[in-house]
Write a protein that holds these residues in place. Structure first.
Motif, PDB file in Angstrom:
ATOM      1  N   ASP A 173       0.849  -1.194   0.000  1.00  0.00           N
ATOM      2  CA  ASP A 173       0.000   0.000   0.000  1.00  0.00           C
ATOM      3  C   ASP A 173       0.887   1.247   0.000  1.00  0.00           C
ATOM      4  O   ASP A 173       1.418   1.651   1.044  1.00  0.00           O
ATOM      5  CB  ASP A 173      -0.906  -0.014   1.235  1.00  0.00           C
ATOM      6  N   CYS A 198       8.018   1.445   5.352  1.00  0.00           N
ATOM      7  CA  CYS A 198       6.735   1.308   6.037  1.00  0.00           C
ATOM      8  C   CYS A 198       6.882   1.839   7.464  1.00  0.00           C
ATOM      9  O   CYS A 198       7.637   1.261   8.261  1.00  0.00           O
ATOM     10  CB  CYS A 198       6.297  -0.147   6.065  1.00  0.00           C
ATOM     11  N   GLN A 204       2.027   0.902  17.371  1.00  0.00           N
ATOM     12  CA  GLN A 204       2.104  -0.159  16.362  1.00  0.00           C
ATOM     13  C   GLN A 204       3.350  -1.021  16.552  1.00  0.00           C
ATOM     14  O   GLN A 204       3.301  -2.243  16.402  1.00  0.00           O
ATOM     15  CB  GLN A 204       2.086   0.449  14.960  1.00  0.00           C
ATOM     16  N   SER A 298       0.400 -13.511   9.271  1.00  0.00           N
ATOM     17  CA  SER A 298      -0.399 -12.644  10.139  1.00  0.00           C
ATOM     18  C   SER A 298       0.444 -11.569  10.809  1.00  0.00           C
ATOM     19  O   SER A 298       0.027 -10.405  10.904  1.00  0.00           O
ATOM     20  CB  SER A 298      -1.137 -13.486  11.185  1.00  0.00           C
ATOM     21  N   LYS A 301       1.677  -8.837   8.281  1.00  0.00           N
ATOM     22  CA  LYS A 301       0.598  -7.982   7.797  1.00  0.00           C
ATOM     23  C   LYS A 301       0.202  -6.934   8.832  1.00  0.00           C
ATOM     24  O   LYS A 301      -0.626  -6.056   8.543  1.00  0.00           O
ATOM     25  CB  LYS A 301      -0.610  -8.834   7.401  1.00  0.00           C
ATOM     26  N   MET A 302       0.807  -6.984  10.034  1.00  0.00           N
ATOM     27  CA  MET A 302       0.621  -5.923  11.015  1.00  0.00           C
ATOM     28  C   MET A 302       1.446  -4.692  10.658  1.00  0.00           C
ATOM     29  O   MET A 302       1.227  -3.609  11.203  1.00  0.00           O
ATOM     30  CB  MET A 302       1.040  -6.419  12.410  1.00  0.00           C
ATOM     31  N   PRO A 304       2.309  -1.507   8.805  1.00  0.00           N
ATOM     32  CA  PRO A 304       1.560  -0.557   7.983  1.00  0.00           C
ATOM     33  C   PRO A 304       2.096  -0.540   6.551  1.00  0.00           C
ATOM     34  O   PRO A 304       3.309  -0.442   6.325  1.00  0.00           O
ATOM     35  CB  PRO A 304       1.812   0.782   8.687  1.00  0.00           C
ATOM     36  N   GLN A 307      -0.495  -4.542   5.050  1.00  0.00           N
ATOM     37  CA  GLN A 307      -1.700  -5.173   5.588  1.00  0.00           C
ATOM     38  C   GLN A 307      -2.390  -6.076   4.567  1.00  0.00           C
ATOM     39  O   GLN A 307      -3.087  -7.022   4.924  1.00  0.00           O
ATOM     40  CB  GLN A 307      -2.675  -4.111   6.113  1.00  0.00           C
ATOM     41  N   ASP A 308      -2.158  -5.823   3.277  1.00  0.00           N
ATOM     42  CA  ASP A 308      -2.742  -6.665   2.223  1.00  0.00           C
ATOM     43  C   ASP A 308      -1.647  -7.366   1.416  1.00  0.00           C
ATOM     44  O   ASP A 308      -1.869  -7.748   0.261  1.00  0.00           O
ATOM     45  CB  ASP A 308      -3.608  -5.815   1.283  1.00  0.00           C
TER      46      ASP A 308
END
Length: 449
Positions: A173, A198, A204, A298, A301-302, A304, A307-308
């Motif tokens: 992203d 990122c 976070q 998992s 994907k935390m 930022p 995530q996708d």
């Protein structure tokens, strides 16, 4: 001349050894068990396949020891280094390559030589006759490892090495992430934007560390001990050493400004580096891991911007094998108990693609000279190659011997003239100037013979 040089292993060291020996006129048989016999980390049967990072690290030959090693190898017509330059990707001050194109070029170069033949089978013992170089790397097969153990009379030394995951670029992203090399390093705009970054807030980051520590991880079999090489530690091991360790290591936020929110300083930053020429694949820098596959997806994907994320390859962990070289090898990398056998690459106790290839370069030249009835003078200790080979064949303490990257700590102190320079930058320049002088002279002496 009918005698052949047999080289076992088509990785960085074996490929470089084969190239150097063949260029001297020696007939070479390159033995590679892949793809017939697979390994945990390799994806193909090509020579020079990069299984971890796609980076040869810093290319600065005046202020960095590995950059100096780049320079020395290129000066010696090194196949690995010159091919790396041919397939260079933007990576700030680092030398990164398109790993598939790189391996294909190495394979094509070696198979095109008329005096190089390839044998695709596993070698499982140490022959008593003929000239051999074993460059089987950290993933030496169990059968060959047992043969080495029987011959040396000592237990194999081993540590566990991890590889980082690779992400499809289109799944990142870019409304969250941004392109920038740390401190905007690089001569071109492309190099100054070679990394994808990122950002993480403190909250976070703390949540990421919690998930990382709690994730399911690969367990070692009973009786195995895990002595990690510090240059390739799994991120979980770093996190276990302290919650701030990653923020001062691969996730350090310095030298970066988020254009999406320039007034806010990120608490931590995850960097991704381009992994192929198309720019479709990126590896997560410094994120070697021993997490199980389900946990990796998992937890990562935390991050930022990820995530996708879709993963072209998840990380993993494998056992590396290396010799106690100070006790087993002579100064020309021959096994003391079987002088017809040389070892090269990571199995000798050097760490990294560049260092492995450098030891292959020396082993190939030494073996070719011996077969041709020539004498090569000792590698000058003040060169990067010389500092490394001196360390592994006698300079290191055998009782505590561990894999080592090239670094200026392995170099002898500067003489009175250069030693008078003030400051680290001047001292490093002194090391590299001296090394280039002695390495150039060493190569010229061989060319004149």
């Amino acid at each position: 001349m009918t005698e052949e040089l047999h080289i076992v292993g088509g990785g960085m060291a074996g490929s470089e050894a084969a190239w150097q020996a063949a260029k001297q006129g020696v007939r070479v048989v390159l033995h590679e068990m892949r793809p017939k016999v697979k390994t945990f980390a390799h994806q193909s049967g090509m020579f020079g396949e990069m299984v971890c990072s796609n980076s040869f690290r810093s290319d600065d030959s005046e202020q960095n020891a590995v950059g100096l090693l780049h320079w020395e190898m290129a000066k010696a017509d090194g196949l690995i280094m010159n091919t790396a330059y041919d397939h260079k990707l933007p990576a700030g001050g680092a030398l990164a390559v398109d790993r598939e194109a790189f391996a294909q070029s190495i394979t094509d170069a070696l198979t095109s030589l008329p005096n190089v033949s390839v044998s695709y089978e596993e070698i499982t013992d140490l022959p008593d006759e003929g000239q051999w170089i074993f460059a089987t790397g950290p993933l030496t097969s169990p059968a060959l490892g047992e043969a080495i153990q029987r011959e040396t009379g000592s237990d194999r030394l081993a540590f566990f090495d991890a590889i980082a995951p690779i992400v499809y670029a289109e799944s990142i992203d870019m409304d969250v992430a941004w392109r920038q090399s740390r401190y905007d390093k690089g001569e071109t705009e492309e190099e100054r934007k070679a990394y994808i970054n990122c950002p993480m807030t403190k909250e976070q980051y703390e949540a990421f560390i919690d998930a990382l520590l709690a994730a399911d991880k690969t367990e070692f079999h009973e009786g195995e001990t895990a002595g990690y090489f510090d240059g390739c530690l799994p991120i979980e091991v770093m996190a276990e050493r302290g919650r701030e360790t990653l923020r001062h290591g691969p996730m350090k936020p310095v030298g970066l400004t988020n254009p999406h929110d320039p007034e806010v300083k990120a608490y931590a930053v995850v960097q991704l580096r381009r992994d192929n020429a198309l720019g479709t694949l990126y590896n997560i820098v410094g994120f070697q891991t021993k997490m199980k596959y389900g946990a990796q997806s998992s937890v990562f994907k935390m991050i930022p911007g990820l995530q996708d994320a879709s993963f072209a390859r998840l990380g993993g962990i494998h056992r590396n094998t290396f010799l106690n070289s100070p006790t087993l090898l002579d100064e020309q990398m021959r096994l003391r108990s079987k002088p017809n056998i040389r070892f090269a690459g990571q199995v000798t106790g050097v760490e990294g693609y560049v260092e492995s290839a450098a030891m292959g370069l020396l082993a190939g030249r030494y073996a070719a000279a011996e077969m041709l009835g020539k004498t090569i003078p000792s590698v000058p200790q003040d060169s990067a190659h010389g500092a490394l080979i001196h360390h592994i064949t006698g300079g290191a303490e055998a009782k505590t011997f561990q894999p080592m990257n090239v670094n200026f700590g392995l170099f002898r102190p500067l003489d009175g003239v250069r030693g008078g320079r003030k400051g680290r930058a001047a001292r490093y320049k002194g090391y590299t100037d001296r090394a280039k002088d002695v390495w150039s002279a060493w190569l010229a002496e061989q060319n004149a013979a």
